[in-house]
Enzyme design. Structure first.
Site, short mmCIF file in Angstrom:
data_model
loop_
_atom_site.label_atom_id
_atom_site.label_comp_id
_atom_site.label_asym_id
_atom_site.label_seq_id
_atom_site.Cartn_x
_atom_site.Cartn_y
_atom_site.Cartn_z
N ASP A 1 0.81 -0.93 0.00
CA ASP A 1 -0.06 -0.12 -0.12
C ASP A 1 1.02 1.17 -0.13
O ASP A 1 2.14 1.23 -0.27
CB ASP A 1 -0.58 -0.39 1.17
CG ASP A 1 -0.50 -0.11 2.92
OD1 ASP A 1 0.65 0.16 2.42
OD2 ASP A 1 -1.01 0.31 4.15
N HIS A 2 0.21 2.84 0.87
CA HIS A 2 1.52 3.94 -0.06
C HIS A 2 2.02 3.61 1.17
O HIS A 2 3.76 4.28 0.72
CB HIS A 2 -0.52 5.41 0.72
CG HIS A 2 -0.92 5.04 1.30
ND1 HIS A 2 -2.16 4.10 1.72
CD2 HIS A 2 -0.77 5.55 2.55
CE1 HIS A 2 -2.69 4.18 2.52
NE2 HIS A 2 -1.53 4.91 3.21
N CYS B 1 3.37 -3.48 3.96
CA CYS B 1 2.11 -2.17 3.93
C CYS B 1 2.62 -1.66 5.36
O CYS B 1 3.97 -1.64 5.82
CB CYS B 1 0.82 -2.36 5.01
SG CYS B 1 0.88 -3.92 6.44
N GLY B 2 2.12 -0.68 6.38
CA GLY B 2 2.99 -0.08 7.22
C GLY B 2 3.29 -0.82 8.96
O GLY B 2 4.23 -0.94 9.22
N THR B 3 2.42 -1.62 9.22
CA THR B 3 3.19 -2.90 10.51
C THR B 3 3.21 -4.53 9.85
O THR B 3 3.85 -5.10 10.51
CB THR B 3 1.76 -2.75 11.10
OG1 THR B 3 0.72 -3.28 10.66
CG2 THR B 3 2.14 -1.46 11.37
N GLY B 4 3.12 -4.71 8.53
CA GLY B 4 2.48 -6.16 7.89
C GLY B 4 1.07 -6.91 8.49
O GLY B 4 0.97 -7.60 7.89
N ILE B 5 0.85 -6.51 9.07
CA ILE B 5 -0.12 -6.85 10.18
C ILE B 5 -1.60 -7.07 8.54
O ILE B 5 -2.33 -8.02 8.79
CB ILE B 5 -0.50 -6.54 11.52
CG1 ILE B 5 0.80 -6.40 11.86
CG2 ILE B 5 -2.07 -6.83 11.84
CD1 ILE B 5 0.36 -5.57 13.41
N GLY B 6 -2.07 -6.08 8.46
CA GLY B 6 -3.25 -5.49 7.36
C GLY B 6 -2.64 -6.94 6.71
O GLY B 6 -3.55 -8.11 5.83
N MET B 7 -1.89 -6.68 6.15
CA MET B 7 -1.55 -7.49 4.44
C MET B 7 -1.33 -8.83 4.91
O MET B 7 -2.12 -10.26 4.16
CB MET B 7 0.32 -7.06 4.21
CG MET B 7 -0.01 -5.91 3.36
SD MET B 7 -0.55 -6.08 2.00
CE MET B 7 -0.32 -4.37 1.09
N HIS C 1 10.23 -24.07 9.66
CA HIS C 1 9.39 -24.49 10.42
C HIS C 1 7.28 -24.67 10.04
O HIS C 1 6.01 -25.20 9.96
CB HIS C 1 8.93 -24.36 12.14
CG HIS C 1 10.43 -24.55 13.04
ND1 HIS C 1 10.10 -24.80 14.27
CD2 HIS C 1 11.23 -25.57 12.13
CE1 HIS C 1 11.40 -25.45 14.23
NE2 HIS C 1 12.03 -25.50 13.72
N ARG D 1 8.03 -33.57 10.71
CA ARG D 1 7.42 -33.51 11.74
C ARG D 1 6.39 -31.70 11.59
O ARG D 1 5.15 -31.77 11.89
CB ARG D 1 7.90 -33.35 12.90
CG ARG D 1 8.22 -32.17 13.75
CD ARG D 1 9.09 -32.09 15.25
NE ARG D 1 9.84 -30.75 15.64
CZ ARG D 1 11.12 -30.82 15.28
NH1 ARG D 1 11.58 -31.15 14.82
NH2 ARG D 1 11.24 -29.35 15.57
N HIS D 2 7.17 -31.08 10.50
CA HIS D 2 6.02 -29.85 10.22
C HIS D 2 5.34 -30.01 9.25
O HIS D 2 4.69 -29.27 9.73
CB HIS D 2 8.13 -28.58 9.97
CG HIS D 2 8.28 -28.46 11.26
ND1 HIS D 2 7.74 -27.96 12.76
CD2 HIS D 2 9.82 -28.74 11.81
CE1 HIS D 2 9.37 -28.35 13.20
NE2 HIS D 2 10.27 -28.54 12.50
C1 RB5 Z 1 -1.94 2.40 6.61
O1 RB5 Z 1 -1.94 4.31 7.50
C2 RB5 Z 1 -1.74 1.53 7.51
O2 RB5 Z 1 -3.59 0.91 8.33
C3 RB5 Z 1 -1.33 0.04 6.94
O3 RB5 Z 1 -0.41 0.27 5.82
C4 RB5 Z 1 -0.91 -1.14 7.40
O4 RB5 Z 1 -0.70 -1.01 8.62
C5 RB5 Z 1 -2.18 -1.95 8.46
O5 RB5 Z 1 -1.74 -2.94 8.42
#
Ligand code: RB5
Length: 150
Positions: free
Chosen positions: A8-9, A65-71, A98, A132-133
């Protein structure tokens, strides 16, 4: 190995560095967006790139993305995708050994570029250990086949 890249941006600049890094090492890869100066939803770019794996065009993805979490949340909605947000080289190594990670997600607002590239390097160079994995991955596949109605 063909790698689908997307961001993303928030992840755009780091994605470009990763694209350069992979191209210099002759790793086959393609950028599925977003472009520069856009403000987008990470969901759409995870979807675009992960579907390339689902249709068999690409084997792995790197999503930023910003945190890698949303993706990672989006990517892990797809059967057979094991998306792993990694913030250090040890996690990247273990995610391959693993978990047979086929999608690395990175947080551009968390990681300096050099650390992110170090993670990419380890993730690319580390093999799945199997054994095992594999049995544990088979259990994940079994869960993916459950079909609960909402
Ligand atoms: C965008 O502002 C941010 O929410 C996105 O990049 C990401 O971190 C979401 O998980």
């Amino acid at each position: 190995m063909k790698i689908a890249l997307a961001s993303d941006h928030a992840g755009y600049e780091l994605k470009k560095s990763i694209l350069n890094y992979l191209s210099e090492r002759r790793v086959q890869c393609e950028d599925f967006g977003c472009g520069p100066d856009e403000k987008v939803d990470y969901v759409d770019y995870a979807e675009k790139s992960i579907e390339q794996i689902c249709i068999g065009e690409y084997e792995r993805a790197i999503l930023v993305c910003g945190t890698g979490i949303g993706m990672a949340i989006v990517a892990n909605k797809y059967k057979g995708i094991r998306a792993t947000p990694c913030t250090d080289e040890y996690s990247a190594e273990m995610s391959r050994k693993h978990n047979d990670s086929n999608c690395l997600t990175l947080g551009a607002r968390i990681l300096p570029q050099d650390e992110a590239l170090g993670i990419v390097k380890v993730w690319l160079e580390t093999e799945f250990e199997g054994g095992r994995h594999q049995g544990r991955l088979d259990k994940i596949l079994r869960i993916e086949k459950k079909n609960y109605k909402s």
